[in-house]
Design an enzyme around this catalytic site. Structure first.
Site, PDB file in Angstrom:
ATOM      1  CD  GLU A 206       1.580  -3.855   5.802  1.00  0.00           C
ATOM      2  OE1 GLU A 206       2.665  -2.977   6.103  1.00  0.00           O
ATOM      3  OE2 GLU A 206       0.601  -3.275   5.310  1.00  0.00           O
TER       4      GLU A 206
ATOM      5  CD  GLU B 153      -2.823  -1.478   5.753  1.00  0.00           C
ATOM      6  OE1 GLU B 153      -2.788  -2.327   6.367  1.00  0.00           O
ATOM      7  OE2 GLU B 153      -2.377  -0.363   6.076  1.00  0.00           O
ATOM      8  CD  GLU B 154      -1.259   2.588   7.651  1.00  0.00           C
ATOM      9  OE1 GLU B 154      -2.054   2.155   8.562  1.00  0.00           O
ATOM     10  OE2 GLU B 154      -0.019   2.510   7.457  1.00  0.00           O
TER      11      GLU B 154
ATOM     12  CG  HIS C 128       1.116   3.695  12.484  1.00  0.00           C
ATOM     13  ND1 HIS C 128      -0.038   3.309  12.664  1.00  0.00           N
ATOM     14  CD2 HIS C 128       1.545   3.189  11.139  1.00  0.00           C
ATOM     15  CE1 HIS C 128      -0.697   2.453  11.707  1.00  0.00           C
ATOM     16  NE2 HIS C 128       0.235   2.586  10.616  1.00  0.00           N
TER      17      HIS C 128
ATOM     18  CG  HIS D 199      -0.380   0.190   2.652  1.00  0.00           C
ATOM     19  ND1 HIS D 199      -0.048   1.384   3.025  1.00  0.00           N
ATOM     20  CD2 HIS D 199       0.141  -0.673   3.315  1.00  0.00           C
ATOM     21  CE1 HIS D 199       0.334   0.927   4.482  1.00  0.00           C
ATOM     22  NE2 HIS D 199       0.682  -0.244   4.596  1.00  0.00           N
TER      23      HIS D 199
ATOM     24  CG  ASP E  44       2.723   0.627   7.879  1.00  0.00           C
ATOM     25  OD1 ASP E  44       2.311   0.021   6.977  1.00  0.00           O
ATOM     26  OD2 ASP E  44       2.268   1.016   8.889  1.00  0.00           O
TER      27      ASP E  44
END
Length: 440
Positions: free
Chosen positions: A219, A194-195, A408, A131, A160
């Site tokens: 991932e 995706e998030e 994140h 993603h 990510d």
């Protein structure tokens, strides 16, 4: 100097690279570990440039401008590699925009889909997914630009999952360089939502997952100080919303005439706080709450939100049933308590097919002296690999990206640079094995 004497004077890696270039020029498939290691060593600096390009495009899940830019770049790169590329606009409008981590956009980002046709009618069809969206808001790039510090490459979204996008692009480049076509089709799917739970792409991921012989998801592949890791199971994610309706009244003059929604909400939270069972992968954590509007009034409304995780669909069934049973026990009989249980992302469960393919990956890693750990129990995170597995019995493997840390986080997200080339070699060899039918 004779050619053989001159070649003998070159270092091993250089001789392997020249041999690889020669075999590729004549369409011969080079498959030895030293040859692919030499190619990966040459490919790594190019992958680093790709990472910088991707990181320097801000692409938060709600940033359609940024997502369109990065989708265009990825589509261009896939076309240059020989893929038939589509940019798909899901045109998904979310009535109540919410995500796995908070508010989401009203309209989700594009999907990049590419198809690479192989040369084998009897070969396998493999799908590669990653993603391009991140959790970061526009403007974060100024605080954390792309940079290299020692063995770490830093940037927002680099672990990510922009490393996953870059890994796919450069694995395809390696397959092209060696002339490998012994497969039926390789499909690449890069989504931009995706998030926020993949609301616009999950149906397509599920459908395509059912049409392929294997799905590899990119991932991150482990932490900075741990071995490379692939995962066969990920957690399911659900959101829980608890709403209480009471009756307002003056907090000083007539509190007894009110029905305190805050009290009732606190009671409900306390009586459901024991529903987690970490040993069995079940987690329920209340994470947000709000009540009232002014200090001197009994609140007539209150709301709490919780994050639920489970390893199996049946665990969500049991958790929801128990929650609905318990909210019938009220502290204040006149209050009204309602509950919604929204299943966002299904769990990915390990299967015999995925275990067999992971064992093949482990054997290939051993041959190149790369330590690889296979995990068949979730660790709390959820990914799109679960959607890919919903409608298929084919193997689905997560974690084929590069090792890193800090997903994140706003100031410490990075990938491990010297983990890049070994992972390129492993994934290239795994695709060769799957495509030609030499893997389970």
């Amino acid at each position: 100097m004779e050619t053989s004497t001159m070649l003998a004077s070159f270092p091993v890696w250089r001789r392997a690279a020249l041999a690889l270039a020669a075999t590729a020029a004549f369409g011969v498939q080079a498959q030895t570990v030293p040859e692919l290691q030499a190619l990966a060593a040459k490919e790594q600096p190019q992958l680093m440039k790709t990472l910088q390009q991707l990181v320097e495009i801000e692409s938060g899940s709600s940033d359609r401008q940024g997502l369109d830019r990065i989708a265009g770049l990825i589509a261009q790169r896939l076309r240059e590699l020989g893929g038939q590329v589509q940019l798909i606009d899901p045109d998904t409008t979310i009535a109540s925009p919410t995500s796995d981590a908070g508010d989401g956009p009203a309209k989700v980002g594009q999907i990049v889909r590419a198809s690479f046709k192989g040369g084998s009618a009897n070969g396998k069809r493999v799908m590669l997914i990653a993603h391009m969206d991140t959790v970061y808001q526009r403007g974060g790039l100024k605080q954390q630009p792309f940079r290299i510090d020692g063995n770490h490459a830093y940037g927002l979204g680099i672990a990510d999952d922009k490393q996953g996008v870059a890994t796919i692009l450069h694995v395809l480049a390696m397959l092209k360089a060696v002339g490998f076509k012994d497969y039926a089709e390789i499909t690449v799917l890069i989504n931009g939502d995706e998030e926020i739970g993949s609301p616009g792409s999950n149906a397509l991921i599920t459908r395509l997952g059912g049409e392929h012989d294997a799905v590899l998801s990119f991932e991150g592949g482990g932490g900075p100080t741990t071995p490379d890791t692939v995962r066969l199971a990920t957690s399911g994610i659900a959101s829980v919303d608890l709403k209480v309706k009471g009756r307002s009244s003056h907090a000083g003059a007539a509190p007894e005439k009110g029905v305190n929604a805050l009290y009732e909400m606190a009671h409900q939270i306390m009586q459901t706080r024991d529903l987690s069972d970490p040993k069995n992968g079940k987690h329920l954590n209340w994470t947000m709450a709000k009540a009232g509007s002014v200090r001197n009034a009994i609140p007539d409304r209150a709301e709490a939100n919780g994050d639920a995780r489970a390893d199996r669909v049946a665990d969500f069934d049991g958790m929801e049933a128990e929650l609905r049973k318990r909210i019938q026990n009220k502290l204040l009989p006149e209050s009204e308590v309602t509950l919604s249980f929204d299943r966002r992302r299904p769990p990915l469960q390990a299967t015999e097919a995925s275990r067999a393919l992971a064992a093949k990956a482990k054997a290939l890693a051993d041959e190149q002296k790369l330590e690889l750990v296979v995990r068949d129990r979730p660790t709390g995170g959820g990914t799109d690999a679960a959607y890919a597995a919903l409608a298929t019995k084919a193997p689905v493997i997560e974690g084929l990206g590069v090792r890193g840390y800090g997903a994140h986080s706003s100031d410490s997200e990075f990938v491990v640079i010297d983990a890049i080339a070994p992972k390129l070699v492993l994934v290239t060899r795994l695709l060769m094995a799957i495509g030609s039918g030499k893997a389970p």
